[in-house]
Each structure stands twice: as C-alpha cells, then as structure tokens.
Design a protein around this motif. Structure first.
Motif, short mmCIF file in Angstrom:
data_model
loop_
_atom_site.label_atom_id
_atom_site.label_comp_id
_atom_site.label_asym_id
_atom_site.label_seq_id
_atom_site.Cartn_x
_atom_site.Cartn_y
_atom_site.Cartn_z
N GLU A 40 0.83 -1.21 0.00
CA GLU A 40 0.00 0.00 0.00
C GLU A 40 0.86 1.25 0.00
O GLU A 40 0.61 2.19 -0.75
N GLU A 41 1.87 1.26 0.87
CA GLU A 41 2.77 2.41 0.95
C GLU A 41 3.44 2.67 -0.39
O GLU A 41 3.50 3.82 -0.86
N GLU A 43 2.44 1.88 -3.43
CA GLU A 43 1.49 2.41 -4.41
C GLU A 43 1.10 3.85 -4.11
O GLU A 43 0.93 4.66 -5.03
N LEU A 44 0.96 4.18 -2.85
CA LEU A 44 0.62 5.56 -2.49
C LEU A 44 1.74 6.53 -2.83
O LEU A 44 1.51 7.63 -3.32
N VAL A 45 2.98 6.12 -2.60
CA VAL A 45 4.12 6.97 -2.95
C VAL A 45 4.20 7.12 -4.46
O VAL A 45 4.42 8.22 -4.97
N ARG A 46 3.98 6.03 -5.18
CA ARG A 46 3.98 6.10 -6.66
C ARG A 46 2.93 7.09 -7.15
O ARG A 46 3.16 7.80 -8.13
N ALA A 47 1.79 7.12 -6.48
CA ALA A 47 0.70 8.01 -6.88
C ALA A 47 0.89 9.43 -6.37
O ALA A 47 0.07 10.30 -6.64
N ARG A 49 0.82 10.37 -3.24
CA ARG A 49 -0.01 10.62 -2.05
C ARG A 49 0.82 10.35 -0.80
O ARG A 49 0.58 9.42 -0.04
N ASP A 52 -0.80 10.16 2.80
CA ASP A 52 -1.49 8.88 3.01
C ASP A 52 -0.49 7.75 3.24
O ASP A 52 -0.71 6.86 4.06
N ALA A 53 0.63 7.80 2.52
CA ALA A 53 1.67 6.78 2.69
C ALA A 53 2.27 6.85 4.09
O ALA A 53 2.55 5.82 4.71
N GLU A 55 0.86 7.69 6.78
CA GLU A 55 -0.07 7.16 7.78
C GLU A 55 0.15 5.67 8.01
O GLU A 55 -0.24 5.14 9.05
N ARG A 56 0.77 4.99 7.07
CA ARG A 56 1.02 3.54 7.19
C ARG A 56 2.22 3.24 8.08
O ARG A 56 2.41 2.11 8.50
#
Length: 162
Positions: A40-41, A43-47, A49, A52-53, A55-56
C-alpha cells in the motif's frame, strides 16, 4: 562469591509438529500483513499521495517488530521446525524471498520520490535566486557588472504537504 544463576530462556521451544506449524503460520500471517502495508505504501508513494503513505508508518513499524520477533523464534527453533514441518519451512522461505522483492521495489520507489523531491527543491532554489531583471536593463547594464543586479527578493515558500 555469588551462586551461578541459571538463565531461563523466555522464548518457548518447539516440542511437536502442532507447535511448529503454529509458529510458522503466525510468522506467515504477520509477513502477509506487513507485505500488504508495504505494498500500500509503495502504491501511495507512486501516486504522489505522500501524507497517506506516511499514515502507514506506525502500523508498518509494529508489524516489522512482530515479524522480527517471529523470525528470531524460527531461528531459535530451526532444527525442530526442519524436523517437524520441513514443507512449511520451505513455504516460509519462499514468502520471505517474495517479501524481499517487495522491499526492493519499495526502496526504489522511495528513492525515486526522494530524488524528484530534491530536484524540485533545487529547481525552486535556482528560480528564487535568479535576477529579477534582464541583464540588459537596470544598474547591471550600465555598470557592465552583474554584481549590481537585484536578486529576486520574494519569499520562497515550500509546502511540506503534497
């Protein structure tokens, strides 16, 4: 002299196949949850965000600690695990290798994000320090020396939240 104390190992030893299977399953479950959070982290960094990353991070840290304690248990009981559940040991090794691949991808994505961020800050700093006027106008043009050109005196503002 003090009498020698027997050091008690607080980590339980595996004594049968049921305990061995339970240990392997617990470590695999933790590894699965950790892999999910790292994925998840990534993918969020790739996007882009990043908040949000971030927060993980607490959950990732917690799961990594649990996983490392599980790995220590596995190391402590390696002989018993190999004797009682050799197929499950192979399964754990394969899952660990897949996790290493996921971590490599995560590190590449984080390094790329870091490089992009540094490039943006460097470009902003360069733009902020450029002269406000063209070289052909103002005191620099008459004096023939760029030392009189006024740098951009406007404030540089960088947002920490993207």
């Amino acid at each position: 002299m003090f009498p020698a104390r027997r050091v008690v190992d607080e980590r339980p030893r595996i004594a049968n196949a049921i305990e061995a299977l339970a240990l392997i399953e617990a470590v695999l479950e933790t590894l699965g949850a950790l892999s999910h959070v790292v994925g998840e982290e990534t993918e969020l960094v790739r996007a882009g965000r990043l908040p949000d990353a971030m927060e993980r991070e607490p959950r990732k840290t917690e799961l990594a600690g649990i996983y490392m304690r599980g790995v220590e248990q596995v190391k402590l009981n390696a002989v018993a695990l190999a004797r009682f559940v050799p197929d499950q040991v192979k399964r754990l090794k394969a899952a660990h290798l897949a996790f290493q691949d996921l971590i490599e991808t995560n590190q590449i994505v984080l390094a790329t994000a870091r490089a992009v961020s540094e490039s943006i800050v460097r470009d902003l700093a360069g733009e902020a320090n450029k002269p406000m006027r063209a070289a052909g106008y103002g005191p620099a043009a008459t004096a023939g020396n760029a030392a009189y050109a006024r740098p951009n005196s406007g404030p540089l503002m960088v947002s920490r939240q993207l």
